[in-house]
Design a protein around this motif. Structure first.
Motif, short mmCIF file in Angstrom:
data_model
loop_
_atom_site.label_atom_id
_atom_site.label_comp_id
_atom_site.label_asym_id
_atom_site.label_seq_id
_atom_site.Cartn_x
_atom_site.Cartn_y
_atom_site.Cartn_z
N CYS A 179 59.47 -49.05 53.42
CA CYS A 179 59.49 -48.12 54.56
C CYS A 179 58.51 -46.99 54.25
O CYS A 179 58.58 -46.39 53.18
CB CYS A 179 60.91 -47.57 54.73
N HIS A 216 61.91 -46.88 50.83
CA HIS A 216 62.94 -47.90 50.57
C HIS A 216 62.31 -49.29 50.58
O HIS A 216 61.53 -49.63 51.47
CB HIS A 216 64.00 -47.80 51.67
N CYS A 259 66.82 -44.63 56.09
CA CYS A 259 66.48 -43.35 56.74
C CYS A 259 66.46 -43.45 58.26
O CYS A 259 66.17 -42.47 58.93
CB CYS A 259 65.14 -42.84 56.20
ZN LIG Z 1 63.21 -45.53 55.45
#
Ligand SMILES: [Zn+2]
Length: 185
Positions: free
Chosen positions: A99, A104, A128
Motif C-alpha cells: 500500500c 502494508h 489504513c
Molecule cells: Zn494502507
C-alpha cells in the motif's frame, strides 16, 4: 509445458498513458541500435548492434546470447500491440506489492486483489483503509501496469538495467517518462 521467459519490461511511468504513434517508438529504437528490423517471432525483433551498450549488466559480466545462432534463450525485443486497458504487463514470482499510504504488504495479492490484471481496479487497504488503483500500489520494479511496453526477453530479474540513453530515447519518441520492471511470470 509453458515455460515463462524472464524479461526486462520498459513502460511509461504513467500507467494511464496511451501512445499515439507506435511506429515512432520502433523507429527510435532502430536508430539507436537496440533492435534490428529482422523478426524472430510475432512482434519480436533480433537485438541490434548497440544492444549490449544500451543495458547495464549488474554483477559479474554474464554470457549474453544475442542471436539464434548462440542457442536458445537469446535476447530479443518484443513490441506488442497496445492494450485497450491499463493492464498488468508482467510480474516476478517474488513480488509482494505494498500500500503506498501505509506500506502494508499485500501478501497473497492475487487472492486479495480481485481484479489484479486491471490497473484501474481499486484496492482497499485493510490496514489504513486507503483506496488505491492497483496500478499505483508500490510494485518496486517487480511488476508494472500500462497500455504499452517494450519487452526485452531473457533478462532475469535484476540482471540488467536500461541505460539512461535507452529511457531518454523512449521519452523523446513518446513525450512521456519511461521506467522499467522485471517479470518471470
Ligand atoms: Zn494502507
Amino acid at each position: 509445458m509453458y515455460t515463462p521467459v524472464p524479461r526486462l519490461i520498459l513502460h511509461p511511468a504513467d500507467p494511464r498513458y496511451v501512445p499515439s504513434d507506435h511506429n515512432e517508438i520502433f523507429k527510435a529504437l532502430l536508430a539507436i541500435g537496440l533492435l534490428t528490423e529482422t523478426t524472430c517471432d510475432k512482434h519480436t525483433y533480433l537485438a541490434g548492434k548497440e544492444f549490449i551498450n544500451l543495458l547495464t549488466f549488474l554483477g559479474c559480466s554474464p554470457e549474453i546470447k544475442l542471436s539464434p545462432q548462440d542457442g536458445e534463450n537469446f535476447c530479443s525485443i518484443s513490441i506488442p500491440g497496445y492494450h485497450e486497458d491499463n493492464m498488468l504487463l508482467g510480474y516476478t514470482s517474488t513480488i509482494i506489492p505494498r500500500c503506498p499510504a501505509c506500506k502494508h504488504k499485500v501478501n497473497d495479492w492475487k487472492q486479495h486483489i480481485h481484479d489484479w490484471k486491471h490497473g484501474n481496479h481499486i484496492y482497499h487497504c485493510t490496514e489504513c483503509q486507503q483506496q488505491t488503483p492497483v496500478a499505483e500500489l508500490n510494485w518496486r520494479q517487480e511488476g508494472g501496469y500500462g497500455h504499452c511496453a517494450i519487452i526485452i526477453n531473457h533478462i532475469h530479474p535484476h540482471e540488467a538495467v536500461p541505460a539512461d540513453k535507452l529511457l531518454s530515447t523512449l521519452q523523446q519518441a513518446s513525450q512521456t517518462e519511461w521506467v522499467y520492471c522485471y517479470a518471470n511470470n
